[in-house]
Design a protein around this motif. Structure first.
Motif, PDB file in Angstrom:
ATOM      1  N   THR A  86     -18.602 -16.043 -25.360  1.00 38.58           N
ATOM      2  CA  THR A  86     -20.158 -15.934 -25.329  1.00 38.58           C
ATOM      3  C   THR A  86     -20.810 -17.133 -25.948  1.00 38.58           C
ATOM      4  O   THR A  86     -21.845 -17.751 -25.386  1.00 38.58           O
ATOM      5  N   ALA A  87     -20.125 -17.589 -27.129  1.00 40.95           N
ATOM      6  CA  ALA A  87     -20.818 -18.477 -27.803  1.00 40.95           C
ATOM      7  C   ALA A  87     -20.574 -19.878 -27.155  1.00 40.95           C
ATOM      8  O   ALA A  87     -21.710 -20.767 -27.180  1.00 40.95           O
ATOM      9  N   THR A  88     -19.592 -20.206 -26.490  1.00 38.67           N
ATOM     10  CA  THR A  88     -19.415 -21.459 -25.784  1.00 38.67           C
ATOM     11  C   THR A  88     -20.498 -21.356 -24.581  1.00 38.67           C
ATOM     12  O   THR A  88     -21.110 -22.542 -24.490  1.00 38.67           O
ATOM     13  N   PHE A  89     -20.567 -20.478 -23.921  1.00 35.28           N
ATOM     14  CA  PHE A  89     -21.457 -20.407 -22.686  1.00 35.28           C
ATOM     15  C   PHE A  89     -22.993 -20.282 -23.233  1.00 35.28           C
ATOM     16  O   PHE A  89     -23.916 -21.011 -22.460  1.00 35.28           O
ATOM     17  N   LEU A  90     -23.430 -19.877 -24.152  1.00 33.95           N
ATOM     18  CA  LEU A  90     -24.578 -19.798 -24.738  1.00 33.95           C
ATOM     19  C   LEU A  90     -24.977 -21.305 -25.067  1.00 33.95           C
ATOM     20  O   LEU A  90     -26.148 -21.742 -24.978  1.00 33.95           O
ATOM     21  N   ILE A  91     -24.281 -21.791 -26.012  1.00 30.50           N
ATOM     22  CA  ILE A  91     -24.692 -23.196 -26.485  1.00 30.50           C
ATOM     23  C   ILE A  91     -24.578 -24.110 -25.261  1.00 30.50           C
ATOM     24  O   ILE A  91     -25.427 -24.959 -25.178  1.00 30.50           O
ATOM     25  N   THR A  92     -23.803 -24.030 -24.304  1.00 31.48           N
ATOM     26  CA  THR A  92     -23.737 -24.660 -23.314  1.00 31.48           C
ATOM     27  C   THR A  92     -25.005 -24.567 -22.291  1.00 31.48           C
ATOM     28  O   THR A  92     -25.657 -25.611 -21.843  1.00 31.48           O
ATOM     29  N   LEU A  93     -25.409 -23.531 -22.401  1.00 32.19           N
ATOM     30  CA  LEU A  93     -26.595 -23.292 -21.506  1.00 32.19           C
ATOM     31  C   LEU A  93     -27.779 -23.642 -22.098  1.00 32.19           C
ATOM     32  O   LEU A  93     -28.625 -24.301 -21.589  1.00 32.19           O
ATOM     33  N   ILE A  94     -27.851 -23.849 -23.478  1.00 33.73           N
ATOM     34  CA  ILE A  94     -28.998 -24.440 -24.115  1.00 33.73           C
ATOM     35  C   ILE A  94     -29.159 -25.793 -24.047  1.00 33.73           C
ATOM     36  O   ILE A  94     -29.979 -26.630 -23.795  1.00 33.73           O
ATOM     37  N   ALA A  95     -27.972 -26.615 -24.022  1.00 29.37           N
ATOM     38  CA  ALA A  95     -27.824 -27.951 -23.865  1.00 29.37           C
ATOM     39  C   ALA A  95     -27.981 -28.408 -22.194  1.00 29.37           C
ATOM     40  O   ALA A  95     -28.609 -29.426 -22.064  1.00 29.37           O
ATOM     41  N   VAL A  96     -27.718 -27.408 -21.498  1.00 23.63           N
ATOM     42  CA  VAL A  96     -28.042 -27.728 -20.011  1.00 23.63           C
ATOM     43  C   VAL A  96     -29.646 -27.667 -19.505  1.00 23.63           C
ATOM     44  O   VAL A  96     -30.270 -28.638 -18.892  1.00 23.63           O
ATOM     45  N   VAL A  97     -30.184 -26.791 -20.321  1.00 18.65           N
ATOM     46  CA  VAL A  97     -31.538 -26.472 -20.270  1.00 18.65           C
ATOM     47  C   VAL A  97     -32.424 -27.699 -20.758  1.00 18.65           C
ATOM     48  O   VAL A  97     -33.366 -28.167 -20.370  1.00 18.65           O
ATOM     49  N   VAL A  98     -31.925 -28.404 -21.854  1.00 17.48           N
ATOM     50  CA  VAL A  98     -32.408 -29.856 -22.406  1.00 17.48           C
ATOM     51  C   VAL A  98     -31.953 -30.808 -21.221  1.00 17.48           C
ATOM     52  O   VAL A  98     -32.780 -31.878 -21.158  1.00 17.48           O
ATOM     53  N   ALA A  99     -30.713 -30.825 -21.113  1.00 15.76           N
ATOM     54  CA  ALA A  99     -30.134 -32.322 -20.423  1.00 15.76           C
ATOM     55  C   ALA A  99     -30.654 -32.445 -19.317  1.00 15.76           C
ATOM     56  O   ALA A  99     -30.932 -33.537 -18.607  1.00 15.76           O
ATOM     57  N   ILE A 100     -30.655 -31.194 -18.182  1.00 12.21           N
ATOM     58  CA  ILE A 100     -30.668 -31.467 -16.675  1.00 12.21           C
ATOM     59  C   ILE A 100     -32.323 -31.893 -16.506  1.00 12.21           C
ATOM     60  O   ILE A 100     -32.370 -33.131 -15.853  1.00 12.21           O
ATOM     61  N   PRO A 101     -33.325 -31.301 -17.192  1.00  8.94           N
ATOM     62  CA  PRO A 101     -34.642 -31.792 -17.074  1.00  8.94           C
ATOM     63  C   PRO A 101     -34.903 -33.366 -17.460  1.00  8.94           C
ATOM     64  O   PRO A 101     -35.358 -34.050 -16.605  1.00  8.94           O
ATOM     65  N   LEU A 102     -34.474 -33.597 -18.605  1.00  6.59           N
ATOM     66  CA  LEU A 102     -34.679 -34.988 -19.159  1.00  6.59           C
ATOM     67  C   LEU A 102     -33.834 -35.933 -18.380  1.00  6.59           C
ATOM     68  O   LEU A 102     -34.249 -37.088 -17.968  1.00  6.59           O
ATOM     69  N   GLY A 103     -32.502 -35.599 -18.068  1.00  8.99           N
ATOM     70  CA  GLY A 103     -31.748 -36.645 -17.422  1.00  8.99           C
ATOM     71  C   GLY A 103     -32.175 -36.762 -15.997  1.00  8.99           C
ATOM     72  O   GLY A 103     -32.070 -37.966 -15.523  1.00  8.99           O
ATOM     73  N   LEU A 104     -32.326 -35.968 -15.405  1.00 10.09           N
ATOM     74  CA  LEU A 104     -32.754 -35.915 -13.936  1.00 10.09           C
ATOM     75  C   LEU A 104     -34.169 -36.625 -13.815  1.00 10.09           C
ATOM     76  O   LEU A 104     -34.429 -37.717 -13.031  1.00 10.09           O
ATOM     77  N   GLY A 105     -35.054 -36.474 -14.908  1.00  8.54           N
ATOM     78  CA  GLY A 105     -36.379 -37.007 -14.779  1.00  8.54           C
ATOM     79  C   GLY A 105     -36.258 -38.636 -15.031  1.00  8.54           C
ATOM     80  O   GLY A 105     -36.789 -39.470 -14.527  1.00  8.54           O
ATOM     81  N   ALA A 106     -35.497 -38.901 -16.073  1.00  5.98           N
ATOM     82  CA  ALA A 106     -35.174 -40.422 -16.468  1.00  5.98           C
ATOM     83  C   ALA A 106     -34.519 -41.140 -15.285  1.00  5.98           C
ATOM     84  O   ALA A 106     -34.800 -42.276 -15.065  1.00  5.98           O
TER      85      ALA A 106
END
Length: 312
Positions: A86-106
């Motif tokens: 649960t902790a692994t997927f929760l932290i990964t989900l937070i990271a994905v919410v940050v990385a995908i919009p910023l990375g795709l926008g860049a």
């Protein structure tokens, strides 16, 4: 004067060409590199399977996957891996919410909006983030992000000293270059003729980027997402430093929690006897992490083949 018999036909240019030893050497090197990769994967599997099998001889599969308490190093021991997952997927989900919009926008900006000189400057700067040691990201999350959240968030929403949200936010920043660089490469590979045709029909840059370039590069973009998620799931130092070593089943990102990689780092750095059941928990968790990553890569390969566009 005529001659009898048949004369040998002149050799063709291909037959006269000398053997290209350089190409053969390169081919041998590439085959060797591929075999090393396969052998490494096989070695990982071979090293994980026997201790994992011995672990499950003492601990049932049902207990491992269904119980909610993880305390293998305490007395009495408990082997429910759900808190770590649960902790692994929760932290990964937070990271994905940050990385995908910023990375795709860049990636969209560098591919469709930025001038050539701007792209040459900003892309290397963006990729520098990928070279920062993850231990630096971990201390950045612990000493800067967490105090900032404790300062600016209202009372009642302030995180613990060790928490999942700061680890997830910083991990998202860490994987932004992976999403941005690979997505931009996929977008740059889209033929210019598709863009020119869309512009000729009166499309704006936004429409060309969203309706033409992004769908055409979708397979590469999806591959960048999956690679970034896989890296987030396997990240160790950020979660070991910033999220804490408390294996609690919680969905609150403000709490301290321990991931699978965090447990492996903690247990592996201790003085556990190599033949003990406690030591074999490292291999059991590692095997589960390997299976999760393998499943993600398998799904990624299927998605890439499904959405892949081939241009001549």
């Amino acid at each position: 004067m005529s001659t009898t018999g048949t004369e040998p036909s002149p050799a063709s240019p291909l037959e006269r060409a000398r053997s290209r030893y350089g190409e053969r050497a390169v081919q041998v090197v590439l085959v060797a590199a591929a075999l090393v990769s396969v052998a490494t994967t096989a070695g990982i599997v071979i090293s994980l399977v026997p201790p994992t099998a011995e672990f499950f001889e003492s601990v049932s599969v049902a207990e491992f996957f269904t119980t909610t308490v993880w305390a293998p190093l305490f007395e009495p021991p408990a082997y429910g891996v759900l808190p770590l997952v649960t902790a692994t997927f929760l932290i990964t989900l937070i990271a994905v919410v940050v990385a995908i919009p910023l990375g795709l926008g860049a990636a969209l900006y560098l591919s469709e909006y930025a001038h050539a000189r701007t792209r040459k400057v900003f892309k290397p700067i963006l990729e520098v983030l990928a070279g920062v040691p993850t231990v630096v990201y971990g201390f950045f999350a612990l000493r800067f992000v967490t105090p900032a959240l404790q300062t600016y968030l209202p009372a009642g929403l302030q995180p613990d000293i060790f928490n999942a949200i700061s680890a997830g936010l910083v991990m998202g920043v860490m994987i932004v270059p992976t999403v941005a660089s690979l997505s931009e490469d996929a977008m740059s590979a889209v033929p210019q003729g598709l863009r020119d045709g869309a512009y000729a029909l009166g499309s704006s840059t936004r429409l060309v980027a969203v309706r033409v370039v992004l769908p055409a590069a979708l397979s590469g973009v999806v591959a960048s997402f999956v690679l970034a998620i896989s890296r987030a799931i396997g990240e160790t130092m950020i979660v070991a430093i910033a999220s804490g070593n408390k294996p609690a089943l919680s969905f609150n990102p403000l709490d301290a929690m321990q991931t699978m990689t965090g447990f492996i780092a903690q247990a592996g750095s201790g003085d556990l006897p190599t033949a003990s059941l406690d030591y074999k928990t490292i291999f059991a968790v590692g095997a589960l992490l390997f299976l999760i990553t393998f499943a993600m890569n398998f799904v990624s390969a299927r998605l890439v083949r499904k959405f892949r566009e081939v241009y001549e």
